[in-house]
Design an enzyme around this catalytic site. Structure first.
Site, PDB file in Angstrom:
ATOM      1  N   VAL A 270       1.114  -0.997   0.179  1.00 40.00           N
ATOM      2  CA  VAL A 270      -0.122  -0.071  -0.066  1.00 40.00           C
ATOM      3  C   VAL A 270       1.068   1.634   0.452  1.00 40.00           C
ATOM      4  CG1 VAL A 270      -1.579  -1.255   1.429  1.00 40.00           C
ATOM      5  CG2 VAL A 270      -0.166   0.508   2.400  1.00 40.00           C
ATOM      6  N   SER A 271       0.049   2.606  -0.271  1.00 42.01           N
ATOM      7  CA  SER A 271       1.036   3.970  -0.526  1.00 42.01           C
ATOM      8  C   SER A 271       2.484   3.158  -1.104  1.00 42.01           C
ATOM      9  CB  SER A 271       0.786   3.840   1.187  1.00 42.01           C
ATOM     10  OG  SER A 271       1.167   5.448   1.006  1.00 42.01           O
TER      11      SER A 271
END
Length: 704
Positions: A294-295
């Site tokens: 994620v991110s």
């Protein structure tokens, strides 16, 4: 070949040598050489899944969900095991909402679909690696659960989110992959928790313990003893941090880091299972590999898929990926009947420095002032000072009779209209400003993109611990001892904050600092404007060209940003992005949305990328347990796991991916009820036409 330095078995009987001793290592077949990018020794540890494990560090689902963190027996001298356990605890909770009623233990969590506590036995391999052209160590790790099936091998990548250390994706890609029986390969991407205390010359080993000796460490600033001594004489008690001060622009190599982690994972698998010839080896040809996280970690895996020339990666499943796509002005972004977004694909550095400059004033805008969750953390006096400073510099338009409300409304308009920040992101922006998110990203990435060192103090900023008045103070021994476990790799972290060295009076923590051009505390606005000027390539106040060192640094930063631009070419790999429309850290008009449009342009009918934009979801699920946020937002984490499930089914059962769409998740309401299935509609295989996302001619069409 390189030998394994540590081979321990952690079990009910404590620590002892396992069967993987030196003589076993000598028998490792030539077919499985340690990759040449590995530097130094490799540590291998076995976890029994009873007293300790891969996923929860022995805490289990209950321990991870507890608000009480594990403690050190000796706070000044924690053991490697204690540091690892606290690191896993903090990194898990930093990304996953573990609050009651938020879905933990029901929709996600170590015990969901697993044993009650979800402990995962297996082996963990960890080492330093480098990439060509750099000697800065990058941490890499492979976890192999005992449930790994050599007849049906699988691997998940888990580069850390944000600037976190090696366990930064433990609760996201780590949890899903380990519970699936897959090997999980991690990397800190050259960011991580490496901190160098310049005053004491202390830094961290790979296991987080502190050392002042000349040995392999996570990070040491590129300064001679004389240079360090001279620097600390002028600027005592400062720290250098790996992401900001390594002088290598680590983001330019994030894709390479992920690809190397996969190669390391294959080495670890063949090492563990004793492959003795190529015919029986575990290889990319017989192993399902999903690039994930994620991110920043998600963006790293996307970049790895773009750069994958060896066919290592089969599919991609990421959440809210940090991507700076190549600017393609041939299409606009159109959400419903709103005005088209023409200037999309701005760099993270540009839009984040704009948020750092204007958000402090926008927090006072009547439209959000009293409704934005936790806005009380931004004191009205500082909001007003920032607005007045911006107005005095001519950056906010208004007649002589303009009021503070007028200034704040104008600041919000600038962010929404001039910088493409969606209105759905406005309510969460104040709590991020109070948490120094945009300010710290701006400082860290200015240094990283420009390859600046700690000694350069870009825009008069440095990192240090401070006292209650914001004055620089020595780094507390207990905080430094725990930094590996409690740091997120970017200030403010582990008791270290951004310090404005040019503040009036003395170097001061930014929130309390007074700019030289102001007479009141304005959050070091001059420093933030300096960073924004570097992003724009001209003086943000006057519009004049930059000169001297500032011009050179702005050019270096622009070149650094060019190095990290994503191409949009996923080489036809099945891929799923999930992003929350209310993401106030990575605005969707500059990351996921334009990347999807770029990919459609680049790959056309060959594209297997699907983009799912989730309503009432944002970037940091860990905030969902807080008042004002609980009732408004659902966990994007749930849809991230769905993304992994969808890609898995596409690769193993040839199940088609659902079309790109808006997912209409439902808030929990006020008072908030426990999260239920009614709040989390499935990503639909056949969504209504009004929910479809598509690139039509020169418009990327997003339904309201």
């Amino acid at each position: 070949m390189k030998r394994l330095m540590i081979c321990t078995l952690i079990g009910a009987t404590g620590f002892g040598l396992s069967a993987c001793n030196d003589s076993d290592n000598d028998k490792t077949p030539e077919v499985n050489q340690v990759p040449g990018f590995i530097q130094g020794d490799i540590q291998r540890t076995a976890y029994d899944g009873i007293t300790d494990d891969l996923l929860t560090a022995g805490l289990g689902a209950t321990g991870l969900g507890s608000a009480t963190p594990p403690a050190f027996a000796d706070p000044l001298n924690p053991t490697p095991g204690e540091l690892r356990q606290l690191a896993i605890y903090n990194n898990y909770r930093a990304l996953v909402d573990t609050s009651p009623g938020g879905g933990y233990g029901v929709f996600f969590g170590p015990g969901v679909g697993n044993s009650t506590e979800g402990l995962v036995p297996g082996q963990e391999y960890i080492a330093f690696m480098t990439v060509p052209g750099s000697d800065v160590p990058v941490t890499v790790m492979a976890q192999i659960p005992d449930s790994f099936d050599t007849q049906s091998p699988c691997m998940i990548t888990a580069p850390s989110s944000g600037s976190r250390g090696i366990y930064g994706a433990i609760g996201t890609a780590g949890e899903w992959g380990l519970k699936k029986g897959c090997a999980v390969v991690y990397t800190d991407k050259g960011s991580g928790t490496g901190a160098h205390n310049l005053e004491t010359n202390t830094t961290q080993r790979i296991d987080g313990t502190l050392t002042g000796a000349d040995e392999d460490v996570q990070f040491r600033a590129d300064l001679s003893d004389t240079e360090r001594s001279d620097f600390t004489a002028d600027w005592p008690d400062r720290l250098a941090w790996k992401h900001a001060h390594s002088k290598v622009n680590p983001e330019a190599d994030w894709g390479r880091h992920v690809l190397q982690s996969i190669e390391f994972g294959f080495w670890a698998l063949n090492e563990q299972f004793g492959t003795d010839d190529e015919a029986n080896a575990i290889t990319p040809a017989n192993t399902l590999v999903i690039a994930s996280s994620v991110s920043n970690g998600g963006g790293s895996s996307v970049r790895a898929a773009e750069q994958d020339a060896q066919g290592l990666i089969d599919g991609v499943a990421v959440s809210e990926p940090n991507l700076n796509p190549v600017v393609d002005a041939s299409f606009t972004i159109n959400q419903g009947s709103s005005a088209a977004i023409v200037d999309h694909s701005r760099s993270l550095f540009e839009y984040t420095t704009a948020l750092a400059v204007y958000q402090g004033c926008a927090n006072q805008a009547p439209a959000i002032r009293d409704d934005a969750p936790l806005n009380f953390l931004n004191t009205p006096a500082v909001r007003e000072n920032i607005c007045n400073s911006l107005a005095n510099k001519g950056l906010l338009n208004g007649a002589a009779s303009a009021t503070l409300d007028d200034y704040a409304t104008e600041a919000q308009r600038i962010l929404n209209e001039d910088f493409g920040i969606q209105p759905e992101q406005n309510l969460l922006a104040p709590v991020h400003f109070a948490s120094n998110v945009a300010q710290s990203i701006s400082m860290t990435y200015a240094n990283a993109y420009g390859r600046a060192g700690v000694e350069d103090r870009v825009c008069g900023l440095s990192m240090a611990a401070v006292d209650g008045a914001g004055a620089v103070t020595p780094f507390a021994a207990a905080a430094e001892a725990a930094a590996f476990s409690i740091s997120n790799g970017i200030p403010p972290t582990a008791g270290v904050v951004m310090v404005y060295d040019n503040a009036e009076g003395q170097p001061t923590a930014m929130p309390a600092s007074v700019s030289p051009s102001s007479s009141t505390a304005d959050y070091g606005l001059d420093a933030l404007l300096c960073l924004h000027s570097l992003a724009l390539g001209h003086d943000a106040v006057t519009g004049n060209p930059l000169s001297g060192d500032d011009a050179a640094l702005a050019t270096a930063i622009a070149e650094g940003i060019d190095e990290i631009r994503a191409t949009g070419d996923l080489q036809g790999k099945p891929a799923v992005f999930v992003t929350g429309r209310a993401d106030a850290i990575l605005p969707i008009n500059h990351a996921s949305r334009p990347y999807y449009g770029l990919n459609q342009r680049v790959e056309g009918d060959n594209s297997e990328l699907r983009y799912y934009e989730v309503l009432n979801a944002h970037h940091l699920d860990a905030l969902n347990g807080l008042a004002g946020i609980t009732e408004r937002y659902i966990p994007l984490h749930h849809y991230y796991f769905q993304a992994l499930d969808l890609v898995w089914k596409r690769l193993t059962a040839d199940t088609p991916l659902p079309p790109s769409q808006v997912v209409r998740a439902v808030p929990r309401g006020n008072p908030a009820s426990d999260l239920a299935e009614v709040n989390l509609p499935e990503i639909a295989m056949n969504p209504p036409a009004g929910d479809l996302i598509s690139l039509e001619s020169d418009e990327l069409r997003i339904p309201d």
